[in-house]
Design a protein around this motif. Structure first.
Motif, PDB file in Angstrom:
ATOM      1  N   PHE A 279      16.276   9.323  -2.729  1.00 47.19           N
ATOM      2  CA  PHE A 279      15.770  10.469  -3.476  1.00 47.19           C
ATOM      3  C   PHE A 279      14.948   9.982  -4.670  1.00 47.19           C
ATOM      4  CE2 PHE A 279      19.551  11.761  -1.298  1.00 47.19           C
ATOM      5  CZ  PHE A 279      19.380  13.099  -0.952  1.00 47.19           C
ATOM      6  N   VAL A 280      13.941  10.759  -5.037  1.00 51.36           N
ATOM      7  CA  VAL A 280      13.216  10.500  -6.284  1.00 51.36           C
ATOM      8  C   VAL A 280      14.185  10.742  -7.437  1.00 51.36           C
ATOM      9  CG1 VAL A 280      11.277  11.189  -7.758  1.00 51.36           C
ATOM     10  CG2 VAL A 280      11.024  11.223  -5.263  1.00 51.36           C
ATOM     11  N   ILE A 281      14.175   9.851  -8.416  1.00 48.49           N
ATOM     12  CA  ILE A 281      15.128   9.987  -9.522  1.00 48.49           C
ATOM     13  C   ILE A 281      14.924  11.303 -10.269  1.00 48.49           C
ATOM     14  CG2 ILE A 281      15.377   7.500  -9.876  1.00 48.49           C
ATOM     15  CD1 ILE A 281      13.502   7.879 -12.364  1.00 48.49           C
ATOM     16  N   ASP A 282      16.012  11.819 -10.796  1.00 51.81           N
ATOM     17  CA  ASP A 282      15.955  12.966 -11.698  1.00 51.81           C
ATOM     18  C   ASP A 282      15.918  12.436 -13.116  1.00 51.81           C
ATOM     19  OD1 ASP A 282      16.368  15.392  -9.946  1.00 51.81           O
ATOM     20  OD2 ASP A 282      18.102  14.192  -9.361  1.00 51.81           O
ATOM     21  N   LEU A 283      15.153  13.103 -13.965  1.00 54.16           N
ATOM     22  CA  LEU A 283      15.097  12.715 -15.371  1.00 54.16           C
ATOM     23  C   LEU A 283      16.112  13.552 -16.143  1.00 54.16           C
ATOM     24  CD1 LEU A 283      11.249  12.301 -15.929  1.00 54.16           C
ATOM     25  CD2 LEU A 283      12.971  10.507 -15.687  1.00 54.16           C
TER      26      LEU A 283
ATOM     27  N   SER B  24       3.557  14.995  -7.104  1.00 52.08           N
ATOM     28  CA  SER B  24       3.518  15.424  -5.705  1.00 52.08           C
ATOM     29  C   SER B  24       4.875  15.250  -5.043  1.00 52.08           C
ATOM     30  CB  SER B  24       2.463  14.619  -4.930  1.00 52.08           C
ATOM     31  OG  SER B  24       1.175  14.849  -5.452  1.00 52.08           O
ATOM     32  N   LEU B  25       5.615  14.240  -5.510  1.00 52.40           N
ATOM     33  CA  LEU B  25       7.007  14.061  -5.104  1.00 52.40           C
ATOM     34  C   LEU B  25       7.859  14.311  -6.340  1.00 52.40           C
ATOM     35  CD1 LEU B  25       6.861  10.835  -2.870  1.00 52.40           C
ATOM     36  CD2 LEU B  25       7.284  13.178  -2.095  1.00 52.40           C
ATOM     37  N   PRO B  26       8.297  15.537  -6.554  1.00 52.22           N
ATOM     38  CA  PRO B  26       9.029  15.885  -7.779  1.00 52.22           C
ATOM     39  C   PRO B  26      10.396  15.211  -7.837  1.00 52.22           C
ATOM     40  CG  PRO B  26       8.212  17.847  -6.631  1.00 52.22           C
ATOM     41  CD  PRO B  26       8.083  16.699  -5.682  1.00 52.22           C
TER      42      PRO B  26
ATOM     43  N   ARG C 150       4.679   9.206 -17.115  1.00 54.82           N
ATOM     44  CA  ARG C 150       3.825  10.134 -16.369  1.00 54.82           C
ATOM     45  C   ARG C 150       4.658  11.248 -15.747  1.00 54.82           C
ATOM     46  NH1 ARG C 150       1.444  13.518 -14.886  1.00 54.82           N
ATOM     47  NH2 ARG C 150      -0.601  13.691 -13.909  1.00 54.82           N
ATOM     48  N   MET C 151       5.867  10.916 -15.287  1.00 62.75           N
ATOM     49  CA  MET C 151       6.760  11.940 -14.759  1.00 62.75           C
ATOM     50  C   MET C 151       7.131  12.934 -15.855  1.00 62.75           C
ATOM     51  SD  MET C 151       9.294   9.578 -12.440  1.00 62.75           S
ATOM     52  CE  MET C 151      10.333  10.958 -11.915  1.00 62.75           C
ATOM     53  N   CYS C 152       7.376  12.418 -17.050  1.00 58.14           N
ATOM     54  CA  CYS C 152       7.703  13.297 -18.180  1.00 58.14           C
ATOM     55  C   CYS C 152       6.536  14.224 -18.491  1.00 58.14           C
ATOM     56  CB  CYS C 152       8.042  12.471 -19.423  1.00 58.14           C
ATOM     57  SG  CYS C 152       9.644  11.640 -19.352  1.00 58.14           S
TER      58      CYS C 152
ATOM     59  N   ILE D 272       0.842  -1.205   0.000  1.00 62.44           N
ATOM     60  CA  ILE D 272       0.000   0.000   0.000  1.00 62.44           C
ATOM     61  C   ILE D 272       0.871   1.248   0.000  1.00 62.44           C
ATOM     62  CG2 ILE D 272      -1.657   1.346   1.352  1.00 62.44           C
ATOM     63  CD1 ILE D 272      -2.763  -1.352   2.382  1.00 62.44           C
ATOM     64  N   ILE D 273       1.912   1.240   0.842  1.00 61.76           N
ATOM     65  CA  ILE D 273       2.818   2.389   0.914  1.00 61.76           C
ATOM     66  C   ILE D 273       3.526   2.584  -0.426  1.00 61.76           C
ATOM     67  CG2 ILE D 273       4.896   3.324   2.002  1.00 61.76           C
ATOM     68  CD1 ILE D 273       4.059   1.775   4.539  1.00 61.76           C
ATOM     69  N   ALA D 274       4.014   1.486  -1.006  1.00 60.62           N
ATOM     70  CA  ALA D 274       4.710   1.575  -2.295  1.00 60.62           C
ATOM     71  C   ALA D 274       3.795   2.142  -3.360  1.00 60.62           C
ATOM     72  CB  ALA D 274       5.222   0.193  -2.715  1.00 60.62           C
ATOM     73  N   ARG D 275       2.546   1.711  -3.362  1.00 58.60           N
ATOM     74  CA  ARG D 275       1.598   2.201  -4.380  1.00 58.60           C
ATOM     75  C   ARG D 275       1.353   3.691  -4.211  1.00 58.60           C
ATOM     76  NH1 ARG D 275      -3.607   2.450  -3.529  1.00 58.60           N
ATOM     77  NH2 ARG D 275      -3.622   0.749  -2.008  1.00 58.60           N
ATOM     78  N   GLN D 276       1.187   4.141  -2.965  1.00 60.83           N
ATOM     79  CA  GLN D 276       0.915   5.569  -2.741  1.00 60.83           C
ATOM     80  C   GLN D 276       2.134   6.426  -3.083  1.00 60.83           C
ATOM     81  OE1 GLN D 276      -1.261   6.826   0.723  1.00 60.83           O
ATOM     82  NE2 GLN D 276      -2.166   4.810   1.031  1.00 60.83           N
ATOM     83  N   LEU D 277       3.324   5.936  -2.749  1.00 61.80           N
ATOM     84  CA  LEU D 277       4.534   6.682  -3.114  1.00 61.80           C
ATOM     85  C   LEU D 277       4.696   6.710  -4.634  1.00 61.80           C
ATOM     86  CD1 LEU D 277       7.100   5.406  -0.444  1.00 61.80           C
ATOM     87  CD2 LEU D 277       6.035   7.675  -0.569  1.00 61.80           C
ATOM     88  N   ARG D 278       4.409   5.590  -5.280  1.00 61.66           N
ATOM     89  CA  ARG D 278       4.508   5.503  -6.743  1.00 61.66           C
ATOM     90  C   ARG D 278       3.555   6.506  -7.388  1.00 61.66           C
ATOM     91  NH1 ARG D 278       3.135   0.553  -7.012  1.00 61.66           N
ATOM     92  NH2 ARG D 278       5.182  -0.385  -6.642  1.00 61.66           N
ATOM     93  N   ASP D 279       2.330   6.574  -6.869  1.00 64.73           N
ATOM     94  CA  ASP D 279       1.347   7.529  -7.407  1.00 64.73           C
ATOM     95  C   ASP D 279       1.819   8.963  -7.209  1.00 64.73           C
ATOM     96  OD1 ASP D 279      -0.288   5.459  -8.181  1.00 64.73           O
ATOM     97  OD2 ASP D 279      -1.666   5.633  -6.483  1.00 64.73           O
ATOM     98  N   ALA D 280       2.413   9.232  -6.045  1.00 62.46           N
ATOM     99  CA  ALA D 280       2.889  10.586  -5.754  1.00 62.46           C
ATOM    100  C   ALA D 280       4.017  10.985  -6.696  1.00 62.46           C
ATOM    101  CB  ALA D 280       3.336  10.687  -4.297  1.00 62.46           C
ATOM    102  N   ILE D 281       4.867  10.020  -7.048  1.00 63.61           N
ATOM    103  CA  ILE D 281       5.945  10.296  -8.007  1.00 63.61           C
ATOM    104  C   ILE D 281       5.352  10.526  -9.386  1.00 63.61           C
ATOM    105  CG2 ILE D 281       7.949   9.295  -9.176  1.00 63.61           C
ATOM    106  CD1 ILE D 281       8.569   7.829  -6.525  1.00 63.61           C
TER     107      ILE D 281
END
Length: 223
Positions: free
Chosen positions: A75-79, A30-32, A165-167, A17-26
């Motif tokens: 850290f959230v990956i940078d593109l 919401s998590l840039p 989606r991040m792009c 559940i946590i992984a899914r919510q973090l994935r959605d935020a990325i």
């Protein structure tokens, strides 16, 4: 173990559940890119112990969405430009293959499905809702691949979904007029209805190239 002894799994684990919510935020920004994830803050926010939180974050590390820096944390990956190039090169190959299959199948049915996604894009543009616009944009490309009827292409595309989606979250800032995106997608639909495969492929390639140039100027899709 006999199949009869396997019990269905009805509940998602806490880590899942946590992984899914973090994935959605990325995905939704919401998590840039570049955001540092603090264990203490996240554990308090999710109201969980650090065990399932760490398991969830390690899942995202293995998926390539988080990076670990020694002595600093996660850290959230940078593109980077190379990442954008890779994402759109892979998408171009998958969507080209899907489009060819569509052109040899039920083009009208595919065009009708794509119409629905473009209508959602237009509605989001009218409401000045860039997030909904990006969601509908992504759905257009998902629908195109699904219309190919190829389960392998669908599976391959799914692995690119989050990075795409991040792009799109970054891409939406580059358009002065959001209806430009609606026009681009409508042209692809028109070419599908007309049975003009060459134009469909040309428009898809131009669409990908434009995205790369907006996100990573000076990085051509073809090398």
């Amino acid at each position: 173990m006999p199949l009869a002894d396997i019990e269905p799994v009805n509940r998602e684990s806490t880590a899942g559940i946590i992984a899914r919510q973090l994935r959605d935020a990325i995905m939704n920004g919401s998590l840039p890119p570049g955001t540092q994830l603090g264990e203490t803050e996240l554990a308090a926010r999710f109201e969980v112990s650090r065990g399932p939180l760490r398991e969830a974050m390690q899942r995202l590390v293995s998926e390539g969405l988080l990076r670990s820096e020694r002595h600093r944390g996660l850290f959230v990956i940078d593109l980077e430009p190379d990442d954008v190039y890779d994402i759109y090169t892979a998408r171009s190959a998958i969507e080209r293959a899907a489009a060819i299959r569509v052109m040899h199948g039920d083009r009208e049915q595919a065009a009708t499905l794509l119409d629905e996604t473009v209508q959602a894009m237009a509605a989001a543009a009218d409401e000045d809702d860039p997030t909904a616009l990006s969601e509908a944009d992504l759905r257009f490309h998902e629908a195109l691949i699904e219309a190919s009827g190829s389960r392998r292409l669908v599976r391959m595309a799914r692995t690119l979904l989050i990075e795409t989606r991040m792009c799109l979250s970054l891409l939406q800032r580059t358009y002065q007029h959001v209806d430009e995106r609606v026009v681009e997608h409508n042209r692809i639909i028109e070419a599908i209805r007309e049975g003009d495969q060459e134009t469909v492929l040309t428009l898809l390639e131009a669409h990908m190239e434009d995205a790369v140039q907006r996100l990573a100027p000076g990085t051509p899709l073809r090398q």
